[in-house]
Design an enzyme around this catalytic site. Structure first.
Site, mmCIF file in Angstrom:
data_model
loop_
_atom_site.group_PDB
_atom_site.id
_atom_site.type_symbol
_atom_site.label_atom_id
_atom_site.label_comp_id
_atom_site.label_asym_id
_atom_site.label_seq_id
_atom_site.Cartn_x
_atom_site.Cartn_y
_atom_site.Cartn_z
ATOM 1 N N GLN A 104 33.642 28.809 32.849
ATOM 2 C CA GLN A 104 33.641 27.456 32.288
ATOM 3 C C GLN A 104 32.228 26.964 32.013
ATOM 4 O OE1 GLN A 104 36.314 25.850 31.311
ATOM 5 N NE2 GLN A 104 37.875 27.140 32.253
ATOM 6 N N HIS A 155 38.993 29.567 40.660
ATOM 7 C CA HIS A 155 40.132 30.046 39.871
ATOM 8 C C HIS A 155 40.733 31.230 40.642
ATOM 9 C CE1 HIS A 155 42.118 32.133 36.501
ATOM 10 N NE2 HIS A 155 42.042 31.007 35.832
ATOM 11 N N ASP A 204 30.930 32.984 38.784
ATOM 12 C CA ASP A 204 31.947 32.926 37.736
ATOM 13 C C ASP A 204 31.526 31.828 36.751
ATOM 14 O OD1 ASP A 204 34.142 32.604 36.129
ATOM 15 O OD2 ASP A 204 35.564 32.174 37.744
ATOM 16 N N CYS A 247 45.766 27.681 37.745
ATOM 17 C CA CYS A 247 45.288 28.837 38.513
ATOM 18 C C CYS A 247 44.335 28.409 39.627
ATOM 19 C CB CYS A 247 44.613 29.871 37.628
ATOM 20 S SG CYS A 247 45.682 30.510 36.352
ATOM 21 N N LYS A 257 36.854 31.767 25.732
ATOM 22 C CA LYS A 257 36.526 30.352 25.981
ATOM 23 C C LYS A 257 35.229 29.938 25.291
ATOM 24 C CE LYS A 257 38.668 30.596 30.523
ATOM 25 N NZ LYS A 257 39.942 29.901 30.706
#
Ligand SMILES: Cc1ncc(COP(=O)(O)O)c(C=O)c1O
Lengths: 163, 421
Positions: free
Chosen positions: B210, B130, B207, B377, B237
């Protein structure tokens, strides 16, 4: 449901999308009076590289040619195609006027009655004004043209001073 | 269908927004959860209750409400720590979002300290990140004269691990990558990459924006050599509110990093000459923190834990498999990413030949179906596939097979509408 879509995707728009006018970069980008710009829509990634060639004859500055390469959605592609039809061959001042009329239509949220005399095929975009997320698509090519034209006018004007 | 959450209809009732309709009275089919998830009533109620009954500033108000607010805020930290199995609750730092958490690490690694990144050093990332996990590292390497290097990925959306020896060397100071790709859905091998990075003494930043919504995460259970040094995710999220992100970091690393932002709360003492800094977690939380957001996030991760993250993951996989099958029936549709549902997350990006993603999303929107169109993104990843943009559907705990059917049906309609094929 489909009526709402049809209001956006007018036949004229889909025609220009499938068969865009004046597409493909032409001319010498470094020629006098020619300016090339690259504009993107950062939210969706649509891009246009657009070249404007202005020429002065009998004291009138005209849009001699506009050519472009672009990737993007049907609205941005069709709008750029229609724009070239509307501005090529016109005096810059008049073309800028057409740009203003189109801008007003797009920013009117659907309340502005389009003027076919001025906008020709451009009236097909009246429905786009009701879809706020798509207004930027319809304006991408126009904004690039205005930017390139303004830049060319400044350089042409400077060139004139030297004479 | 096997794997679905057993009480799916009950789960859907927990999310009030799913009861609303479009202007035309159509039910809402929300397939944009990788962008942001919807919020269950318990999260909304927890935040309203906090604002109605317990609101005060934290840590510095010497009164009843101040004590209650502090307890609620720190309670949010405890719940988040439990959700990811953090070895220590004080290793959980609240930020504004995942982007700020990544910037915190990338910025402080450029400052004076034991881990300072400098000229000749290498930072390794991947082409499937991202933008939030690309730009901070570009800024760091440009500022410090270090070099940014990239893992590529193949047609199937898998990282090219044959580059490991070439990229992860003695010069490598940081290795950063996404656990689950927001565009391709790829699940990356966290344990293996972390072990390799640790062998050369590099810091590993993952990261999990997700991953946290979909995968059970238990940091304490990971062998130390395979446990990343930093893991970040974003509250909105994981059915929590916007305005709050999470940075978990290994205590010894966080103690060695210099502070990021200066201000109230992050200090021990301040004189006009110098200040000394508070201990973890407050050292990295300058100013009034996102208090009600932390309360909401605590309720959110408790809600997910209540469903059970194993069950959430199974649901995601079942829906993803069903979606991949359905999308496969649409002529001219190409999925960008892994095709095996057991090897991927729930975000599915695709191209539909002859129709631009913007136009796909527009037609779907008129039918009440929300998807994302654009570059999500992740422009470098799109460039790899030779496309500018794509359409992305992403499911979550409240997604039903019927909603996938509606999507597939609408995609067939989209092709007809634009007269392709
Ligand atoms: C993989 C990934 N990383 C980072 C982010 C950034 O999250 P935020 O915008 O909340 O900082 C997102 C979400 O958009 C994401 O999907």
């Amino acid at each position: 449901m489909s009526a709402e879509l049809d209001a956006l995707y007018q036949e004229i728009i889909l025609d220009h999308y499938k068969n865009p006018h004046h597409k493909g970069l032409r001319g010498d980008p470094s020629a006098d009076g020619t300016v090339e710009v690259h504009h993107v829509n950062p939210t969706c990634g649509d891009e246009v590289t657009l070249r404007v060639h202005l020429e002065e004859a009998d004291g009138v500055l005209r849009v001699q040619d506009v050519s472009y390469d672009a990737v993007g959605c049907s609205i941005s592609q069709a709008s750029t195609s229609v724009m070239t039809d509307l501005v090529i061959g016109k005096p810059v001042e008049e073309a800028m006027g057409v740009h203003e009329v189109f801008l007003t239509l797009m920013q009117g949220k659907g309340s502005v009655e389009p003027d076919e005399e001025v906008l020709e095929d451009g009236i097909a975009f009246a429905g786009v004004a009701k879809f706020p997320a798509r207004v930027k698509c319809a304006l991408l090519g126009w904004m690039a043209w205005k930017d390139a034209t303004s830049q060319s006018m400044t350089t042409t004007a400077q060139g004139g001073d030297d004479d | 269908m096997e794997g679905l959450l057993p009480d799916l209809e009950v789960v859907r009732k927990d999310f009030p927004i799913l009861g609303r309709t479009t202007a035309d009275g159509l039910p809402l089919v929300y397939l944009d959860s990788a962008n942001t998830s919807q919020k269950p009533q318990v999260v909304i109620d927890a935040m309203v209750d906090h604002l109605e009954r317990h609101n005060a500033n934290v840590a510095r108000a010497m009164h009843l409400l101040g004590a209650e607010a502090t307890e609620a805020f720190e309670g949010g930290r405890d719940k988040v720590a439990a959700f990811i199995g953090a070895p220590e609750r004080d290793e959980v730092i609240f930020t504004k979002n995942a982007s700020e958490a990544l910037n915190l690490v990338a910025q402080t690694l450029g400052l004076e300290g034991a881990h300072r990144v400098g000229p000749g050093d290498v930072v390794v990332t991947t082409e499937m990140e991202h933008h939030s996990n690309i730009v901070p590292w570009q800024m760091l390497t440009q500022r410090t004269g270090a070099e940014l290097r990239w893992f590529t990925f193949d047609e199937a959306g898998q990282l090219d691990l044959s580059q490991v020896d070439e990229l992860i060397t003695e010069r490598t100071k940081v290795v950063t990558f996404t656990w689950v790709s927001n565009m391709l859905g790829t699940v990356n091998p966290v344990a293996e990459l972390t072990r390799r990075a640790h062998e050369v003494g590099a810091i590993v930043v993952v990261d999990a924006s997700q991953a946290a919504p979909q995968l059970p995460i238990d940091l304490a259970a990971m062998p130390v050599e395979e446990r990343p040094d930093v893991v970040v995710f974003t509250g909105h999220k994981v059915v929590g509110p916007t305005g709050i992100g999470v940075l978990w970091g290994r205590r010894s690393l966080l103690e060695e990093l210099p502070p990021f932002l200066g201000g109230g709360e992050m200090i021990e003492t301040v004189t006009m000459e110098r200040s000394t800094y508070a201990g973890l977690p407050h050292k990295f939380e300058a100013g009034t923190p996102p208090i009600v957001e932390a309360v909401g996030l605590g309720a959110a991760v408790d809600y997910l834990a209540g469903l059970g993250m194993e069950a959430v993951h199974a649901h995601e996989q079942a829906i993803t498999a069903y979606a991949l099958e359905g999308l496969g029936t649409v002529p001219g549709l190409r999925v960008l990413g892994p095709l095996d549902a057991t090897q991927r997350g729930g975000a599915i990006s695709f191209e539909l030949a002859g129709v631009h993603p913007h136009d796909v999303a527009q037609v779907l929107d008129v039918r009440g179906i929300a998807v994302r169109a654009g570059h999500h993104c992740a422009r470098p990843a799109h460039a790899k596939f030779g496309v500018q943009s794509s359409t992305r559907m992403s499911s979550y705990v409240y997604t039903t097979p019927g909603e996938i059917d509606a999507l597939v049906e609408a995609l067939h309609y989209t092709r007809d509408y634009f007269k392709v094929g």
